[in-house]
Design a protein around this motif. Structure first.
Motif, PDB file in Angstrom:
ATOM      1  N   ARG A 181      83.096 -54.113  87.484  1.00  0.00           N
ATOM      2  CA  ARG A 181      84.236 -53.355  86.956  1.00  0.00           C
ATOM      3  C   ARG A 181      84.872 -52.467  88.020  1.00  0.00           C
ATOM      4  N   THR A 182      84.039 -51.845  88.858  1.00  0.00           N
ATOM      5  CA  THR A 182      84.587 -50.899  89.827  1.00  0.00           C
ATOM      6  C   THR A 182      85.303 -51.583  90.989  1.00  0.00           C
ATOM      7  N   ALA A 183      84.872 -52.781  91.367  1.00  0.00           N
ATOM      8  CA  ALA A 183      85.528 -53.479  92.484  1.00  0.00           C
ATOM      9  C   ALA A 183      86.971 -53.863  92.139  1.00  0.00           C
ATOM     10  N   PRO A 184      87.242 -54.478  90.969  1.00  0.00           N
ATOM     11  CA  PRO A 184      88.641 -54.755  90.618  1.00  0.00           C
ATOM     12  C   PRO A 184      89.477 -53.482  90.454  1.00  0.00           C
ATOM     13  N   ALA A 185      88.857 -52.409  89.947  1.00  0.00           N
ATOM     14  CA  ALA A 185      89.597 -51.159  89.796  1.00  0.00           C
ATOM     15  C   ALA A 185      90.039 -50.627  91.150  1.00  0.00           C
ATOM     16  N   ALA A 186      89.168 -50.719  92.156  1.00  0.00           N
ATOM     17  CA  ALA A 186      89.548 -50.286  93.501  1.00  0.00           C
ATOM     18  C   ALA A 186      90.670 -51.159  94.047  1.00  0.00           C
ATOM     19  N   ALA A 187      90.576 -52.467  93.814  1.00  0.00           N
ATOM     20  CA  ALA A 187      91.617 -53.388  94.295  1.00  0.00           C
ATOM     21  C   ALA A 187      92.974 -53.078  93.677  1.00  0.00           C
ATOM     22  N   SER A 188      92.979 -52.627  92.425  1.00  0.00           N
ATOM     23  CA  SER A 188      94.251 -52.293  91.768  1.00  0.00           C
ATOM     24  C   SER A 188      94.947 -51.111  92.432  1.00  0.00           C
ATOM     25  N   ARG A 189      94.204 -50.325  93.203  1.00  0.00           N
ATOM     26  CA  ARG A 189      94.770 -49.187  93.938  1.00  0.00           C
ATOM     27  C   ARG A 189      94.921 -49.502  95.426  1.00  0.00           C
ATOM     28  N   ALA A 190      94.922 -50.801  95.771  1.00  0.00           N
ATOM     29  CA  ALA A 190      95.075 -51.264  97.154  1.00  0.00           C
ATOM     30  C   ALA A 190      93.915 -50.799  98.031  1.00  0.00           C
ATOM     31  N   ARG A 191      92.766 -50.615  97.411  1.00  0.00           N
ATOM     32  CA  ARG A 191      91.562 -50.258  98.148  1.00  0.00           C
ATOM     33  C   ARG A 191      90.530 -51.366  98.015  1.00  0.00           C
ATOM     34  N   ARG A 192      89.527 -51.323  98.872  1.00  0.00           N
ATOM     35  CA  ARG A 192      88.457 -52.316  98.821  1.00  0.00           C
ATOM     36  C   ARG A 192      87.116 -51.594  98.747  1.00  0.00           C
ATOM     37  N   LEU A 193      86.314 -52.030  97.793  1.00  0.00           N
ATOM     38  CA  LEU A 193      84.987 -51.456  97.644  1.00  0.00           C
ATOM     39  C   LEU A 193      84.074 -52.032  98.722  1.00  0.00           C
ATOM     40  N   ARG A 194      83.355 -51.162  99.403  1.00  0.00           N
ATOM     41  CA  ARG A 194      82.458 -51.577 100.474  1.00  0.00           C
ATOM     42  C   ARG A 194      81.102 -50.897 100.310  1.00  0.00           C
ATOM     43  N   ALA A 195      80.045 -51.620 100.643  1.00  0.00           N
ATOM     44  CA  ALA A 195      78.694 -51.048 100.682  1.00  0.00           C
ATOM     45  C   ALA A 195      78.499 -50.461 102.075  1.00  0.00           C
ATOM     46  N   VAL A 196      78.691 -49.158 102.191  1.00  0.00           N
ATOM     47  CA  VAL A 196      78.728 -48.489 103.490  1.00  0.00           C
ATOM     48  C   VAL A 196      77.396 -47.790 103.756  1.00  0.00           C
ATOM     49  N   ALA A 197      76.762 -48.172 104.843  1.00  0.00           N
ATOM     50  CA  ALA A 197      75.528 -47.526 105.284  1.00  0.00           C
ATOM     51  C   ALA A 197      75.882 -46.518 106.362  1.00  0.00           C
ATOM     52  N   SER A 198      75.343 -45.308 106.251  1.00  0.00           N
ATOM     53  CA  SER A 198      75.734 -44.274 107.201  1.00  0.00           C
ATOM     54  C   SER A 198      74.547 -43.405 107.598  1.00  0.00           C
ATOM     55  N   ALA A 199      74.674 -42.822 108.786  1.00  0.00           N
ATOM     56  CA  ALA A 199      73.683 -41.884 109.296  1.00  0.00           C
ATOM     57  C   ALA A 199      74.402 -40.877 110.169  1.00  0.00           C
ATOM     58  N   SER A 200      73.813 -39.684 110.289  1.00  0.00           N
ATOM     59  CA  SER A 200      74.435 -38.614 111.063  1.00  0.00           C
ATOM     60  C   SER A 200      73.356 -37.780 111.749  1.00  0.00           C
ATOM     61  N   VAL A 201      73.663 -37.321 112.951  1.00  0.00           N
ATOM     62  CA  VAL A 201      72.721 -36.450 113.645  1.00  0.00           C
ATOM     63  C   VAL A 201      72.578 -35.111 112.916  1.00  0.00           C
ATOM     64  N   ASP A 202      73.543 -34.769 112.087  1.00  0.00           N
ATOM     65  CA  ASP A 202      73.482 -33.510 111.344  1.00  0.00           C
ATOM     66  C   ASP A 202      72.508 -33.564 110.166  1.00  0.00           C
TER      67      ASP A 202
END
Length: 335
Positions: free
Chosen positions: A245-266
């Motif tokens: 449900r959330t992926a099509p909703a993001a597409a309707s706003r010209a966005r793309r849902l991504r599984a983003v992995a992140s890390a920070s030195v902070d």
């Protein structure tokens, strides 16, 4: 004319990645020697059920012609191999086996090139200490994104650039599935299509749970900042039925849902995997299908971005080839 040296290799694992590695070297041996000054020769291939020794240029025989597996110490000594290549599955069941074999090779003064992730997460410090003691190298490009050279960037190219964050979509299966969900597929349909195209494994659970993406960023952070992957905590948001449900909703706003992995030195020793709505202009938004990307945040130097890299057995095999050449080819002048 450049002098060509010879590098003998013992390969552990003869599944799709191991076969692709051997076959590519057989096709490109002369070209690689001409370009890089080293002729890579697979001297032995090992699997759980057997082993075969090979003369230079000889193809791998059918499994029925293999002999029983010999102790790795004996195989390394008899082949005089300078490189031990691991292409066995990254499964908890094989973690200790992978670690033990890598340690045997390192203690014998043999470089280790691996696409296997499991033992890197649990035995990073032990492997590093053994390599340093023997003055040999460990290279893990195949474990950090197949043909995507993110590991090389983390290990050397970011030195002095002040990298403080890593933000990545390093799992091609997750990106492909999310795009299919945005187009209206169910989760089952999206996964089946990924499997049909050879993008997803038979069991895609580690891809959809965020585990694989987190693993790759744990390894990148280890290379970039010296984190011990065993001490890194993971908080992951999965791709599940609700994402349909959330992926099509993001597409309707010209966005793309991504599984983003992140890390920070902070926030040391923490990797997060979150489903984010990415906007046009974001390098992670631009990914198509199974493509991957990593954004290294360097406040003073500017972001360093690497993207592409095929998610396939051949892509992982090419990463092994690249690393094999790196640890064996002469490095002088511009090389």
């Amino acid at each position: 004319m450049r002098e060509v040296s010879r590098a003998d290799v013992v390969l552990s694992g003869y599944g799709p990645v191991g076969r692709a590695y051997v076959e590519y070297l057989a096709r490109q041996r002369d070209e690689l020697a001409h370009r890089h000054g080293v002729r890579v020769n697979v001297a032995a291939v090992r699997a759980s059920s057997g082993q075969c020794r090979l003369r230079e240029g000889e193809p791998v025989p059918p499994r029925s012609a293999w002999g029983p597996p010999a102790p790795l110490e004996e195989t390394l000594d008899r082949t005089a191999a300078g490189v031990f290549v691991q292409a066995i599955p990254s499964s908890p069941r094989l973690r200790l086996h992978a670690a033990e074999e890598a340690m045997i090779a390192l203690r014998r003064g043999v470089h280790v090139v691996t696409a296997t992730k499991s033992h890197l997460l649990s035995h990073w410090r032990d492997l590093d200490e053994a390599a340093r003691a023997a003055a040999v190298m460990i290279r893990i490009s195949g474990a950090t994104g197949a043909a995507l050279p993110a590991g090389d960037l983390s290990r050397t190219s970011l030195r002095g650039l002040g990298c403080t964050t890593i933000r990545a979509c390093p799992n091609g299966t997750a990106t492909f599935v999310l795009d299919r969900l945005a187009a209206g597929d169910s989760l089952d349909e999206a996964v089946r299509e990924a499997q049909r195209r050879g993008i997803a494994e038979a069991d895609p659970s580690s891809d959809l749970s965020g585990e694989d993406a987190a693993t790759k960023v744990r390894l990148l952070a280890a290379l970039a900042w010296g984190w011990d992957p065993a001490s890194v905590r993971v908080r992951a948001e999965p791709v599940d039925e609700g994402t349909s449900r959330t992926a099509p909703a993001a597409a309707s706003r010209a966005r793309r849902l991504r599984a983003v992995a992140s890390a920070s030195v902070d926030t040391p020793h923490l990797v997060r995997v979150r489903l984010e709505e990415t906007e046009p202009g974001d390098p992670l938004h631009a990914l198509v299908g199974p493509e991957k990307a990593v954004v290294f945040g360097c406040p003073d130097a500017g972001d360093v971005i690497v993207s592409g890299g095929r998610s396939s057995p051949l892509g992982a095999a090419l990463a092994l080839v690249k690393d094999t050449i790196e640890v064996t080819a002469p490095r002088t002048g511009f090389l």
